[in-house]
Scaffold this motif. Structure first.
Motif, PDB file in Angstrom:
ATOM      1  N   GLU A   1       3.019   2.436  -3.764  1.00 61.91           N
ATOM      2  CA  GLU A   1       3.805   1.563  -2.886  1.00 61.91           C
ATOM      3  C   GLU A   1       2.942   0.981  -1.772  1.00 61.91           C
ATOM      4  OE1 GLU A   1       6.947   4.115  -1.622  1.00 61.91           O
ATOM      5  OE2 GLU A   1       8.109   3.895  -3.482  1.00 61.91           O
ATOM      6  N   LEU A   2       2.066   1.800  -1.190  1.00 63.34           N
ATOM      7  CA  LEU A   2       1.176   1.325  -0.130  1.00 63.34           C
ATOM      8  C   LEU A   2       0.189   0.289  -0.660  1.00 63.34           C
ATOM      9  CD1 LEU A   2       0.363   4.696   1.710  1.00 63.34           C
ATOM     10  CD2 LEU A   2       1.694   2.780   2.610  1.00 63.34           C
ATOM     11  N   VAL A   3      -0.344   0.561  -1.852  1.00 59.74           N
ATOM     12  CA  VAL A   3      -1.306  -0.362  -2.459  1.00 59.74           C
ATOM     13  C   VAL A   3      -0.641  -1.697  -2.768  1.00 59.74           C
ATOM     14  CG1 VAL A   3      -2.657  -0.784  -4.553  1.00 59.74           C
ATOM     15  CG2 VAL A   3      -2.846   1.415  -3.381  1.00 59.74           C
ATOM     16  N   GLU A   4       0.562  -1.647  -3.338  1.00 61.40           N
ATOM     17  CA  GLU A   4       1.250  -2.897  -3.684  1.00 61.40           C
ATOM     18  C   GLU A   4       1.673  -3.668  -2.431  1.00 61.40           C
ATOM     19  OE1 GLU A   4       2.902  -2.154  -8.159  1.00 61.40           O
ATOM     20  OE2 GLU A   4       4.293  -1.742  -6.518  1.00 61.40           O
ATOM     21  N   LYS A   5       2.055  -2.961  -1.393  1.00 60.38           N
ATOM     22  CA  LYS A   5       2.382  -3.640  -0.133  1.00 60.38           C
ATOM     23  C   LYS A   5       1.142  -4.312   0.449  1.00 60.38           C
ATOM     24  CE  LYS A   5       4.237  -2.924   4.505  1.00 60.38           C
ATOM     25  NZ  LYS A   5       4.684  -1.921   5.516  1.00 60.38           N
ATOM     26  N   ALA A   6       0.001  -3.611   0.379  1.00 58.85           N
ATOM     27  CA  ALA A   6      -1.257  -4.193   0.855  1.00 58.85           C
ATOM     28  C   ALA A   6      -1.613  -5.428   0.026  1.00 58.85           C
ATOM     29  CB  ALA A   6      -2.376  -3.157   0.777  1.00 58.85           C
ATOM     30  N   GLY A   7      -1.364  -5.370  -1.288  1.00 64.44           N
ATOM     31  CA  GLY A   7      -1.626  -6.520  -2.148  1.00 64.44           C
ATOM     32  C   GLY A   7      -0.742  -7.701  -1.801  1.00 64.44           C
ATOM     33  N   GLN A   8       0.493  -7.412  -1.436  1.00 58.85           N
ATOM     34  CA  GLN A   8       1.410  -8.482  -1.049  1.00 58.85           C
ATOM     35  C   GLN A   8       0.958  -9.140   0.254  1.00 58.85           C
ATOM     36  OE1 GLN A   8       5.511  -7.229  -0.699  1.00 58.85           O
ATOM     37  NE2 GLN A   8       6.238  -9.229  -1.359  1.00 58.85           N
ATOM     38  N   GLU A   9       0.521  -8.323   1.207  1.00 54.84           N
ATOM     39  CA  GLU A   9       0.010  -8.863   2.472  1.00 54.84           C
ATOM     40  C   GLU A   9      -1.242  -9.701   2.223  1.00 54.84           C
ATOM     41  OE1 GLU A   9      -0.569  -5.344   4.744  1.00 54.84           O
ATOM     42  OE2 GLU A   9       1.553  -5.124   5.281  1.00 54.84           O
ATOM     43  N   PHE A  10      -2.085  -9.224   1.321  1.00 55.79           N
ATOM     44  CA  PHE A  10      -3.288  -9.971   0.939  1.00 55.79           C
ATOM     45  C   PHE A  10      -2.895 -11.314   0.331  1.00 55.79           C
ATOM     46  CE2 PHE A  10      -6.259 -11.140  -2.425  1.00 55.79           C
ATOM     47  CZ  PHE A  10      -7.469 -11.144  -1.756  1.00 55.79           C
ATOM     48  N   GLY A  11      -1.870 -11.292  -0.528  1.00 55.18           N
ATOM     49  CA  GLY A  11      -1.407 -12.517  -1.172  1.00 55.18           C
ATOM     50  C   GLY A  11      -0.830 -13.507  -0.184  1.00 55.18           C
ATOM     51  N   GLN A  12      -0.070 -13.015   0.786  1.00 55.53           N
ATOM     52  CA  GLN A  12       0.498 -13.898   1.798  1.00 55.53           C
ATOM     53  C   GLN A  12      -0.601 -14.550   2.636  1.00 55.53           C
ATOM     54  OE1 GLN A  12       3.485 -14.880   2.080  1.00 55.53           O
ATOM     55  NE2 GLN A  12       4.736 -13.390   0.998  1.00 55.53           N
ATOM     56  N   ALA A  13      -1.665 -13.809   2.894  1.00 52.82           N
ATOM     57  CA  ALA A  13      -2.779 -14.355   3.681  1.00 52.82           C
ATOM     58  C   ALA A  13      -3.614 -15.349   2.880  1.00 52.82           C
ATOM     59  CB  ALA A  13      -3.660 -13.218   4.187  1.00 52.82           C
ATOM     60  N   ASN A  14      -3.508 -15.285   1.552  1.00 53.08           N
ATOM     61  CA  ASN A  14      -4.274 -16.189   0.676  1.00 53.08           C
ATOM     62  C   ASN A  14      -3.322 -16.951  -0.251  1.00 53.08           C
ATOM     63  OD1 ASN A  14      -7.305 -15.247   1.117  1.00 53.08           O
ATOM     64  ND2 ASN A  14      -6.062 -13.397   0.996  1.00 53.08           N
ATOM     65  N   LEU A  15      -2.237 -17.437   0.306  1.00 50.37           N
ATOM     66  CA  LEU A  15      -1.136 -17.970  -0.485  1.00 50.37           C
ATOM     67  C   LEU A  15      -1.539 -19.114  -1.408  1.00 50.37           C
ATOM     68  CD1 LEU A  15       1.837 -17.625  -1.054  1.00 50.37           C
ATOM     69  CD2 LEU A  15       2.343 -19.190   0.826  1.00 50.37           C
ATOM     70  N   LYS A  16      -2.308 -20.060  -0.892  1.00 51.35           N
ATOM     71  CA  LYS A  16      -2.703 -21.216  -1.720  1.00 51.35           C
ATOM     72  C   LYS A  16      -3.513 -20.763  -2.935  1.00 51.35           C
ATOM     73  CE  LYS A  16      -4.791 -25.816  -1.506  1.00 51.35           C
ATOM     74  NZ  LYS A  16      -5.506 -25.693  -2.783  1.00 51.35           N
TER      75      LYS A  16
ATOM     76  N   VAL B   1      -8.930  -2.881   1.014  1.00 50.06           N
ATOM     77  CA  VAL B   1      -9.431  -2.210   2.215  1.00 50.06           C
ATOM     78  C   VAL B   1     -10.359  -3.148   2.982  1.00 50.06           C
ATOM     79  CG1 VAL B   1     -10.696  -0.224   3.120  1.00 50.06           C
ATOM     80  CG2 VAL B   1      -9.281   0.043   1.087  1.00 50.06           C
ATOM     81  N   LYS B   2     -11.237  -3.812   2.240  1.00 43.92           N
ATOM     82  CA  LYS B   2     -12.197  -4.716   2.884  1.00 43.92           C
ATOM     83  C   LYS B   2     -11.508  -5.896   3.554  1.00 43.92           C
ATOM     84  CE  LYS B   2     -15.703  -3.366  -0.473  1.00 43.92           C
ATOM     85  NZ  LYS B   2     -16.365  -3.731  -1.742  1.00 43.92           N
ATOM     86  N   SER B   3     -10.303  -6.254   3.088  1.00 49.86           N
ATOM     87  CA  SER B   3      -9.558  -7.361   3.702  1.00 49.86           C
ATOM     88  C   SER B   3      -8.618  -6.860   4.809  1.00 49.86           C
ATOM     89  CB  SER B   3      -8.758  -8.112   2.639  1.00 49.86           C
ATOM     90  OG  SER B   3      -7.780  -7.266   2.065  1.00 49.86           O
ATOM     91  N   ASN B   4      -8.784  -5.584   5.169  1.00 51.75           N
ATOM     92  CA  ASN B   4      -8.015  -4.966   6.263  1.00 51.75           C
ATOM     93  C   ASN B   4      -6.526  -4.826   5.968  1.00 51.75           C
ATOM     94  OD1 ASN B   4     -10.305  -4.725   8.010  1.00 51.75           O
ATOM     95  ND2 ASN B   4     -10.142  -6.904   8.463  1.00 51.75           N
ATOM     96  N   ASN B   5      -6.167  -4.736   4.697  1.00 52.93           N
ATOM     97  CA  ASN B   5      -4.768  -4.526   4.335  1.00 52.93           C
ATOM     98  C   ASN B   5      -4.470  -3.069   3.968  1.00 52.93           C
ATOM     99  OD1 ASN B   5      -5.376  -7.596   3.048  1.00 52.93           O
ATOM    100  ND2 ASN B   5      -3.574  -7.375   4.344  1.00 52.93           N
TER     101      ASN B   5
END
Length: 205
Positions: free
Chosen positions: A46-61, A124-128
């Motif tokens: 759950e933590l990993v997928e949430k971090a992936g979602q935050e990463f996706g929102q930051a790189n939406l395009k 982790v490297k993207s601070n998520n």
């Protein structure tokens, strides 16, 4: 008059009772430990997928067009296979020329979306996400490659293998970012780090 101490029959009775208690308690203890580990793994996913979602929102395009994080001229789709309960059973990651009008697969048991694939270490490297353990190498690491893969790690709760290289798929669907952690592939353990999305042994483990 009874002498002080226990008779042989009494001692045997105590031993039998202890044996019965052990037969009951030990399997239950193993089951409880397994449940705790499974719960810890579910929480980690759950933590990993949430971090992936935050990463996706930051790189939406980039996510909307399936743009590679390492090559802006390369685009990808994820094709997810579903079971009868609509749970994802597997995913294939494909290179495809991007076009907004391109019709992707949309079937009951198989759907395709523009996506990108990252490793847990990338999050982790993207601070998520944060490392579970840091500075693990000490004198055990003798090369830069070893330090990269073993010094800072995300740990598998069930077997203590390293999950740094496990894959997370970040995709765009219905105007939202979604993520899928490939648990099936991550659980296929490897002796050394590889690009297949497997967890791998700790150094000197």
């Amino acid at each position: 008059m009874k002498k002080n101490g226990f008779t042989l029959v009494e001692l045997l009775a105590v031993i039998v009772l202890l044996a019965i208690l052990m037969v009951i308690a030990i399997p239950n203890a193993f089951k409880m430990a397994s449940k705790v580990k499974n719960k810890a793994y579910t929480t980690k996913i759950e933590l990993v997928e949430k971090a992936g979602q935050e990463f996706g929102q930051a790189n939406l395009k980039l996510i909307r067009e399936g743009t590679s994080m390492t090559n802006s001229n390369e685009h990808h789709t994820c094709t997810f296979n579903f079971d009868k309960k609509k749970d994802i059973t597997s995913v294939s990651f494909n290179t495809k020329a991007y076009s907004q009008s391109l019709k992707l697969i949309d079937e009951a048991s198989r759907k395709e979306y523009w996506c990108t694939r990252v490793e847990i270490a990338d999050l982790v490297k993207s601070n998520n996400l944060s490392w579970d353990l840091e500075n693990q190498c000490g004198q055990k690491c003798t090369t830069d490659e070893q330090r990269k893969n073993y010094d800072k790690v995300i740990e598998h709760p069930s077997n203590k293998y390293i999950m740094n290289k496990c894959h997370v798929y970040v995709y765009y669907r219905n105007n939202r970012v979604y993520t899928y952690f490939d648990k099936n592939q991550c659980d296929k353990i490897s002796d050394t780090p590889n690009s297949n999305g497997n967890s791998y042994r700790p150094l000197m483990g």
